[in-house]
Enzyme design. Sequence first.
Site, PDB file in Angstrom:
ATOM      1  N   TYR A 133      11.251 -35.837  -9.398  1.00  0.00           N
ATOM      2  CA  TYR A 133      10.149 -36.721  -9.007  1.00  0.00           C
ATOM      3  C   TYR A 133       9.918 -36.630  -7.510  1.00  0.00           C
ATOM      4  O   TYR A 133      10.865 -36.629  -6.726  1.00  0.00           O
ATOM      5  CB  TYR A 133      10.479 -38.175  -9.371  1.00  0.00           C
ATOM      6  N   GLU A 221       1.478 -38.065  -5.968  1.00  0.00           N
ATOM      7  CA  GLU A 221       2.669 -38.087  -6.830  1.00  0.00           C
ATOM      8  C   GLU A 221       2.775 -36.797  -7.626  1.00  0.00           C
ATOM      9  O   GLU A 221       1.822 -36.395  -8.295  1.00  0.00           O
ATOM     10  CB  GLU A 221       2.586 -39.285  -7.777  1.00  0.00           C
TER      11      GLU A 221
END
Length: 411
Positions: A133, A221
């Site tokens: 992530y 993101e």
Amino acid sequence: MSIPVLIAAKRDSFMNIHEYQAKALLRSYGAPVSDGRVVLRAEEAKTAAGALDGPLWVVKAQIHAGGRGKGKFKEAGAGDAGGVRLAKSVEEAADEAKRMLGRTLVTKQTGAPGKQVNRIYIEDGSGIETEMYLALLVDRVTSRVSFVASTEGGMDIEEVAASTPEKILSFSVDPATGYQPFHGRRIAFNLGLTGAQIKQCVALMGTLYKMFIEKDMEMLEINPLIVTDKGDLKCLDAKMSFDSNAMYRHSDIAELRDTTEEDSKELEASKYDLNYIALDGEIGCMVNGAGLAMATMDIIKLYGAEPANFLDVGGGATKEKVTEAFKIITSDPQVKGILVNIFGGIMRCDVIAEGVIAAVKEVGLKVPLVVRLEGTNVEKGKEIISTSGLDVIAADDLKDGAEKIVKAVKG
Ligand code: ADP
Ligand code: MG
């Protein structure tokens, strides 16, 4: 400040784009992404898939919401496999695209109504070694850009933060020095990268930081950022939000806006330059001033109900603008009562009163309406309302107004 207000304030200033658009931007900056083609109509699916190399294709629903992989389609015939599917041939990829187009995908982030899929992205499938992530965002506490990285990729980062916060690395970048290679190395070591991947990570983080600053992003993101089976870093998903207030200087980004993804009430409000955010509650609010609007929402919650919206009609609103605002509030089927709370400074109470009456004449009033007016031209405003024949509950102050509307709605 209450959570919905914070979320409202946050969402208000964002412009989101689709994954395929974000990936095109990443590609233009030299960041590693897969080759892919966007599909708007079912007939284009086969040509799009055929333009890619294979032997693996990934068919991805393009909506402004994450969690597509684990999402579910509402309609029968779209299958249960979610909005991200693997295909082993051009034909299979085209079939998957056709199945998804026009259907409604419900994910954790769309809420129960889901979102209609009007665009599909078909891209080369990657062999995945690990999923990680990565995000960049504006940290409102430090007023700096922060990196967030975690070995727990492909997962809901809020869940990781709640259950295993030690698996999240987060730090901000000093704007005076900007991005430095040590930032990238810190992320690389934290993610357990080795060899050439460390160099790739340092370069990629630098690229992402540069894009973030140059394009006035609010959030970027990459979930997941992967190590491929060949040992290289690649951005497998991409979500970007931009500061709407900066769009005037990024016409290339502004062009990417897809208004079909936006709340229709918010879209309507933006046409009239109204500061409106749709929320989930039952009390519609019309207020002047963002601070008073927030206080109004808070006090509605205090008395046991939920606001249906945030609305700041602003200081210099005209009767027409107030009328439109009122129409937008009443168009929300969830609204069971309306609270008008005006503290007239620049905004005049009589203008508000005229706007409310004009709107009610046009669309009718099927729910209780509490009006609290104070400040400039208050007597005139009150008189306009009291002589209008409208069934209005008058309130003396903020507390009284909130109490009365909650009582009128909840009994
Ligand atoms: P979402 O976050 O909306 O569910 P993602 O793009 O993150 O959508 O895709 C979900 C999962 O699907 C990823 O975590 C990854 O495992 C897989 N996936 C996505 N794109 C590809 C691709 N190009 N090749 C292989 N697997 C992919
Ligand atoms: Mg993802």
